[in-house]
Enzyme design. Sequence first.
Site, PDB file in Angstrom:
ATOM      1  CG  LEU A   1      -1.898  -1.252   1.187  1.00 22.48           C
ATOM      2  CD1 LEU A   1      -2.746  -1.256   2.450  1.00 22.48           C
ATOM      3  CD2 LEU A   1      -2.779  -1.290  -0.045  1.00 22.48           C
ATOM      4  CB  CYS A   2       4.474   1.586  -0.180  1.00 25.90           C
ATOM      5  SG  CYS A   2       5.643   2.563   0.720  1.00 25.90           S
ATOM      6  CG  HIS A   3       1.257   6.763  -1.845  1.00 20.91           C
ATOM      7  ND1 HIS A   3       0.993   6.518  -0.518  1.00 20.91           N
ATOM      8  CD2 HIS A   3       0.084   7.137  -2.404  1.00 20.91           C
ATOM      9  CE1 HIS A   3      -0.310   6.750  -0.289  1.00 20.91           C
ATOM     10  NE2 HIS A   3      -0.871   7.124  -1.412  1.00 20.91           N
TER      11      HIS A   3
ATOM     12  CG  ASP B   1      23.195 -13.687  -0.274  1.00 21.08           C
ATOM     13  OD1 ASP B   1      22.929 -14.905  -0.240  1.00 21.08           O
ATOM     14  OD2 ASP B   1      23.582 -13.124  -1.307  1.00 21.08           O
TER      15      ASP B   1
ATOM     16  CG  MET C   1       6.722   2.465   4.570  1.00 15.43           C
ATOM     17  SD  MET C   1       6.876   1.617   6.164  1.00 15.43           S
ATOM     18  CE  MET C   1       7.384  -0.022   5.648  1.00 15.43           C
ATOM     19  CD  GLU C   2       9.783   5.146   0.284  1.00 13.18           C
ATOM     20  OE1 GLU C   2       9.463   5.483   1.446  1.00 13.18           O
ATOM     21  OE2 GLU C   2       8.950   5.004  -0.625  1.00 13.18           O
TER      22      GLU C   2
END
Lengths: 158, 158, 158, 158, 158, 158
Positions: C75-77, C128, C113-114
Amino acid sequence: MSGLTHFDAKGDAHMVDVSDKPVTSRIATAGAWIRMEQATFDLITEGKAKKGDVIGVARLAGIMGAKKTSDLIPLCHPLPITKVTVEITPDASLPGLQIEATVKTTGQTGVEMEALTAASTAALTVYDMVKAVDRAMEIGGLRVLLKDGGKSGRYEAR
Amino acid sequence: MSGLTHFDAKGDAHMVDVSDKPVTSRIATAGAWIRMEQATFDLITEGKAKKGDVIGVARLAGIMGAKKTSDLIPLCHPLPITKVTVEITPDASLPGLQIEATVKTTGQTGVEMEALTAASTAALTVYDMVKAVDRAMEIGGLRVLLKDGGKSGRYEAR
Amino acid sequence: MSGLTHFDAKGDAHMVDVSDKPVTSRIATAGAWIRMEQATFDLITEGKAKKGDVIGVARLAGIMGAKKTSDLIPLCHPLPITKVTVEITPDASLPGLQIEATVKTTGQTGVEMEALTAASTAALTVYDMVKAVDRAMEIGGLRVLLKDGGKSGRYEAR
Amino acid sequence: MSGLTHFDAKGDAHMVDVSDKPVTSRIATAGAWIRMEQATFDLITEGKAKKGDVIGVARLAGIMGAKKTSDLIPLCHPLPITKVTVEITPDASLPGLQIEATVKTTGQTGVEMEALTAASTAALTVYDMVKAVDRAMEIGGLRVLLKDGGKSGRYEAR
Amino acid sequence: MSGLTHFDAKGDAHMVDVSDKPVTSRIATAGAWIRMEQATFDLITEGKAKKGDVIGVARLAGIMGAKKTSDLIPLCHPLPITKVTVEITPDASLPGLQIEATVKTTGQTGVEMEALTAASTAALTVYDMVKAVDRAMEIGGLRVLLKDGGKSGRYEAR
Amino acid sequence: MSGLTHFDAKGDAHMVDVSDKPVTSRIATAGAWIRMEQATFDLITEGKAKKGDVIGVARLAGIMGAKKTSDLIPLCHPLPITKVTVEITPDASLPGLQIEATVKTTGQTGVEMEALTAASTAALTVYDMVKAVDRAMEIGGLRVLLKDGGKSGRYEAR
């Protein structure tokens, strides 16, 4: 002038120049439906509560699909989407689901393609989740219902 | 047993375990159409030669769309696609275009979703390229025509 | 009012409408750490010079991860990111690495969020590259340290 | 021998050659948690029924995140994932949510990174949906719980 | 027979059917160079130690680029890449950098496109990082140096 | 001052902060060529009409490639592209094809990388479609021909 703006004078495809178009608020709504057998319809509509939320997954897939539009449609401009909603409503008369997707942006081109991509992605996601019990489902009625905010003015489907 | 394999016993969505399914040759064909005004139809079918190859661009978009299926459809497995063809044929009786997409793989799950995604992406690309002259185009008939190669056997649409 | 702005009145998920929010400068910083065995820590910190630049690869992965945020988070723009930095510092007391990611935009929604996605991607990339010698590494402390520039004002983690 | 297989003898990063590794069934499970305020926890756990299914959206985001692993993690091999499940369980003692992601493949490398990416994407999605009411949420405990199926044998976290 | 296998008998583009080709080990190496001013060359080659690792970033971008090949090249099959290396070597005689990318797979089609995409992405990334001081850099020599493992046999550039 | 703006004072790569740069109209044009055998050249140039439109497919791939630039080039900012054109012209003197890509945006950074990525993607797509008959094709001359619109002023290649 052919009116096919996605091709230049030689007939070669290009991404239309929108540099000089004003940045305005734009909105578009697209619709689609998916028709299924009665037993499948019952499974999905009951399932929302008990066996798995087909509609919830499809709605989310539609929202995410809107964000992939410029990646899917070759000559589509990337756009900063500011809103996406996808409504999915059981329609016993089909029987099946009615899908309506609305997208907004503040930008230089319209968002019809984003709305159409959201609606078709939601419909395809329903197919994917239910195909094990009903391969003959059909998607139709995929079209623009409303578009507003650009130079070409308001459009509403009849 | 609800038959909705994309949900577990609690009703939670998951990506179905196909680890133990055999690797077999699989094929699927999906169809769709896009209906438009007569003038738009004339523009596209003449345009192929002179004003811009709408059908060629849409065909390529459909092929590339097939490769994005597992990115678009939340619970779809990523698959090593081994073939994609998209046929787009003018149909004067609609008037509009008939689209048929065929996808093959050698894998553990079917490719119906890839064929459906190819067909719908091709149809949406036609809409994008022609929308400046005809906003009322409608996409329909999006469904699986043929599926073969997995445990569930051959399926052909009536 | 539930306060859960990502759901509408019916409880359906949607992408929040930010069309009417002002375009402002926004910044966010997120932190995370990855804890490892002492021998692993020695390998990485020495390795920067001699055996392979784990930290350099992870930093770059974090920066690229920030650009994928709206693709990962449903739901992130999508946002036009204007800056990303990822700082990775050895912390002998863990032992492990401290990660701090800062993202800026000029837009209509925040970039927490970024920043969080950049920090977690950097941490996962460390895992990793080093997992062959240390499977028990643990990532934690993933949180927003600072956010500023929007309507809701400045936030700093305690 | 440094043990850092993602770097060659000169210390340059590369994608490890797995061409000669056998194709085997592989599984990995990763865990994570997100801790929040009590009021936030109540909102989410009640919300599942009434105000919006935070957990359902996060679960789906985690599943889709697993498919993006090789795109996010620079030196990760692309893999034909055959199963993904993401379990999200309210944990009143945090208070918050416990996340557990399991991924399977039939391939030449392990799926720890896919499981970790699924778990972290699910956790970040929770943060995104609830951040309007609780900015101080913290994600931790992100680690591999189980790995099996490759040459290096079974690993279980203590 | 035209030899253009990416087009069918009608001249329409398609993704070639490789379903019946055997799964074999395949390898390809591609080369490219980027030529720059002497001062730029000095900056990069010294910079590796002191001011920023241009070569390290470009190498990683090349490796990641190989994984995006089937997304970039319309008719390219998605492939499970099993190895990627990108070697970047200063060449004072250009002056500039020599790039060599090697990709392996176990699959049904070759990996020339993956190797070429890795090499070109690495070269473009060098351009991006250094363009502020030298806009006139030129990329050339982008070609397949070696291909082996398929039906068409071994190819080595002269 | 090293001039390598993509690295900070410590030499660590970052995405440059463009937050304070003005939003201006920007344009860039990049060129490239692909050289082939005479028989291949004849096949492609005749083929446009009869056997398959290599140039049309490559042009479209170039346009779509421009949209993937910030995904391919690690430190590149995502940009709202407002125009892309790719011109591909047969050049009998090579023999081969001349490619010229032009990209426009209204934003805070230039579009040289988008133009270069469009040109190289178009060239690589030609290679892909024709490689079955001519493995020795070579791509060169990949460089910026024109750049205008930012603080650093107009640049034209000599």
